[in-house]
Write a protein that holds these residues in place. Sequence first.
Motif, PDB file in Angstrom:
ATOM      1  N   ALA A 160       0.825  -1.210   0.000  1.00  0.00           N
ATOM      2  CA  ALA A 160       0.000   0.000   0.000  1.00  0.00           C
ATOM      3  C   ALA A 160       0.859   1.259   0.000  1.00  0.00           C
ATOM      4  CB  ALA A 160      -0.931   0.008   1.203  1.00  0.00           C
ATOM      5  N   ALA A 161       2.088   1.131   0.484  1.00  0.00           N
ATOM      6  CA  ALA A 161       2.988   2.288   0.544  1.00  0.00           C
ATOM      7  C   ALA A 161       4.420   1.804   0.692  1.00  0.00           C
ATOM      8  CB  ALA A 161       2.616   3.211   1.704  1.00  0.00           C
ATOM      9  N   MET A 162       5.362   2.709   0.372  1.00  0.00           N
ATOM     10  CA  MET A 162       6.771   2.340   0.442  1.00  0.00           C
ATOM     11  C   MET A 162       7.639   3.596   0.580  1.00  0.00           C
ATOM     12  SD  MET A 162       9.179   0.887  -2.603  1.00  0.00           S
ATOM     13  CE  MET A 162       9.226   2.553  -3.305  1.00  0.00           C
ATOM     14  N   PRO A 163       8.538   3.643   1.570  1.00  0.00           N
ATOM     15  CA  PRO A 163       9.490   4.751   1.650  1.00  0.00           C
ATOM     16  C   PRO A 163      10.754   4.404   0.867  1.00  0.00           C
ATOM     17  CG  PRO A 163       9.677   3.404   3.612  1.00  0.00           C
ATOM     18  CD  PRO A 163       8.636   2.744   2.746  1.00  0.00           C
ATOM     19  N   ASP A 164      11.322   5.390   0.202  1.00  0.00           N
ATOM     20  CA  ASP A 164      12.564   5.152  -0.544  1.00  0.00           C
ATOM     21  C   ASP A 164      13.680   6.006   0.047  1.00  0.00           C
ATOM     22  OD1 ASP A 164      14.218   4.142  -2.742  1.00  0.00           O
ATOM     23  OD2 ASP A 164      14.094   6.179  -3.532  1.00  0.00           O
ATOM     24  N   SER A 165      14.741   5.344   0.477  1.00  0.00           N
ATOM     25  CA  SER A 165      15.818   6.049   1.169  1.00  0.00           C
ATOM     26  C   SER A 165      16.637   6.939   0.242  1.00  0.00           C
ATOM     27  CB  SER A 165      16.753   5.028   1.840  1.00  0.00           C
ATOM     28  OG  SER A 165      17.309   4.147   0.868  1.00  0.00           O
ATOM     29  N   GLU A 166      16.776   6.532  -1.020  1.00  0.00           N
ATOM     30  CA  GLU A 166      17.631   7.297  -1.935  1.00  0.00           C
ATOM     31  C   GLU A 166      16.978   8.611  -2.354  1.00  0.00           C
ATOM     32  OE1 GLU A 166      19.914   6.801  -6.250  1.00  0.00           O
ATOM     33  OE2 GLU A 166      19.001   5.067  -5.286  1.00  0.00           O
ATOM     34  N   SER A 167      15.737   8.543  -2.786  1.00  0.00           N
ATOM     35  CA  SER A 167      15.037   9.746  -3.249  1.00  0.00           C
ATOM     36  C   SER A 167      14.359  10.508  -2.117  1.00  0.00           C
ATOM     37  CB  SER A 167      13.987   9.367  -4.290  1.00  0.00           C
ATOM     38  OG  SER A 167      12.980   8.542  -3.704  1.00  0.00           O
ATOM     39  N   LYS A 168      14.224   9.853  -0.950  1.00  0.00           N
ATOM     40  CA  LYS A 168      13.503  10.422   0.195  1.00  0.00           C
ATOM     41  C   LYS A 168      12.045  10.723  -0.160  1.00  0.00           C
ATOM     42  CE  LYS A 168      17.458  12.263   2.715  1.00  0.00           C
ATOM     43  NZ  LYS A 168      18.409  11.393   2.023  1.00  0.00           N
ATOM     44  N   LEU A 169      11.490   9.869  -1.023  1.00  0.00           N
ATOM     45  CA  LEU A 169      10.098   9.983  -1.426  1.00  0.00           C
ATOM     46  C   LEU A 169       9.262   8.898  -0.748  1.00  0.00           C
ATOM     47  CD1 LEU A 169      10.545  10.548  -5.267  1.00  0.00           C
ATOM     48  CD2 LEU A 169       9.780  12.256  -3.609  1.00  0.00           C
ATOM     49  N   LEU A 170       7.992   9.224  -0.525  1.00  0.00           N
ATOM     50  CA  LEU A 170       7.052   8.263   0.018  1.00  0.00           C
ATOM     51  C   LEU A 170       6.102   7.853  -1.108  1.00  0.00           C
ATOM     52  CD1 LEU A 170       6.038   6.801   2.567  1.00  0.00           C
ATOM     53  CD2 LEU A 170       4.568   8.779   3.011  1.00  0.00           C
ATOM     54  N   TYR A 225       5.700   6.744   6.707  1.00  0.00           N
ATOM     55  CA  TYR A 225       6.422   8.004   6.911  1.00  0.00           C
ATOM     56  C   TYR A 225       7.426   7.859   8.051  1.00  0.00           C
ATOM     57  CZ  TYR A 225       7.264  12.917   8.197  1.00  0.00           C
ATOM     58  OH  TYR A 225       7.860  14.119   8.525  1.00  0.00           O
ATOM     59  N   TYR A 226       7.018   7.153   9.113  1.00  0.00           N
ATOM     60  CA  TYR A 226       7.955   6.992  10.228  1.00  0.00           C
ATOM     61  C   TYR A 226       9.178   6.175   9.814  1.00  0.00           C
ATOM     62  CZ  TYR A 226      10.117   6.335  14.684  1.00  0.00           C
ATOM     63  OH  TYR A 226      11.046   6.352  15.699  1.00  0.00           O
ATOM     64  N   HIS A 227       9.016   5.199   8.943  1.00  0.00           N
ATOM     65  CA  HIS A 227      10.178   4.452   8.451  1.00  0.00           C
ATOM     66  C   HIS A 227      11.174   5.405   7.780  1.00  0.00           C
ATOM     67  CE1 HIS A 227       9.126   0.433   9.501  1.00  0.00           C
ATOM     68  NE2 HIS A 227       8.080   0.324   8.675  1.00  0.00           N
ATOM     69  N   LEU A 228      10.639   6.357   7.013  1.00  0.00           N
ATOM     70  CA  LEU A 228      11.514   7.329   6.350  1.00  0.00           C
ATOM     71  C   LEU A 228      12.167   8.262   7.369  1.00  0.00           C
ATOM     72  CD1 LEU A 228      12.432   8.010   3.504  1.00  0.00           C
ATOM     73  CD2 LEU A 228      10.557   9.654   3.336  1.00  0.00           C
TER      74      LEU A 228
END
Length: 365
Positions: A215-225, A246-249
């Motif tokens: 349903a959702a995914m944080p991306d560490s490289e782009s800092k996008l949710l 969001y908290y994972h990011l």
Amino acid sequence: MPTDKSQSLSLVPQLISLFFSEILKLMDNTNQEVASPPQQFFNKQTSIPNSKYAKLFIILLILLLTIGISAYFLQSRTSPITNVSQTEPPTSTASLTPTILPSPRSTITPTPRTKKLNIEQLKTYIKEAKNIGEVKSHLQQFLNEYDMTVQIDNFKHPSYAEISPLDALDLGKLTTYSLLFINEWKKYPADYVKNSRIAGIVLGKNLRVSGTSRAAMPDSESKLLYLDIIDSSNTNYVQGVIHHEYYHLIEYNYFGSFYYKDPVWSSFNDPTFKYYGSGADAYADSNYTEKEHPVKGFASFYALYALEEDKAETYSYIMRSNFYKKLLEWIKTDEILAKKVNYLKQFMKDHSLEIDEDYFTKISL
């Protein structure tokens, strides 16, 4: 000409002395010659008549000059200064900006707002939007408050994930999801979001991470949710996903890893407790259940799978109105969960000037 006022004033007694010396000369010898002026002022040497009255005239002239010069310098000494040299250092003034002590892992940046955004009016515009471009434009206006971007088409995704861009047929679902997102995201103060260094959101469909639907995914490289907007029928679930991911990011941006093994958090658990494995294991576990507060110390069953999921789940419960009220009831008799809740609340307070204890009450109303 003297450049200093004190030097100028020193001429006054000299002129007065000259005045009295001339009077004495007049009294001693009325027939004395007066020296001729220097040659450069006259073509030929002349003589001042040896006259008592002529000398008296000169003395009176000196007296008048003395009085005039004295009056001029006395006025200059008492008059206010109207012109200050530009090289003179400015007078220091006390700063009105409060001194902000940085939290251990961030510097709080005050975020002044020149004009309050009318969110309800913006939501009306989104409901009346005729195409996905208009929805995106209004959603971007909302995210400008947080220095974030929104993407719904022509975006890239990381190699380990897949997500499809939206098209005209997705207008209804995009509208519903955008309104739900705004209702949740408006809870956050701008400085808190900016300090977390999230770059923006990507709204798409058919999101898959390593082959598994998400349903959702944080991306560490782009800092996008990345958020999948297609199924927003379960409002409580979608709300939780937004805050959870969001908290994972946040964890990554502050601690450098999605899987940060927080020693303080670990210390809250019973020494004999071990997490089940990882969040991914829950997707393949036939025993997985949606049960809330299954055992003391954990807000949900999913929180039992990994430390990072435990923190994200507790965080999502804090940020959702009805779920925060549940937490408040549970922690009355659950000391472990109470420590975890207070730990995350303190973390949020440390990273925003607008978050205090009253803040959590307000967002739960």
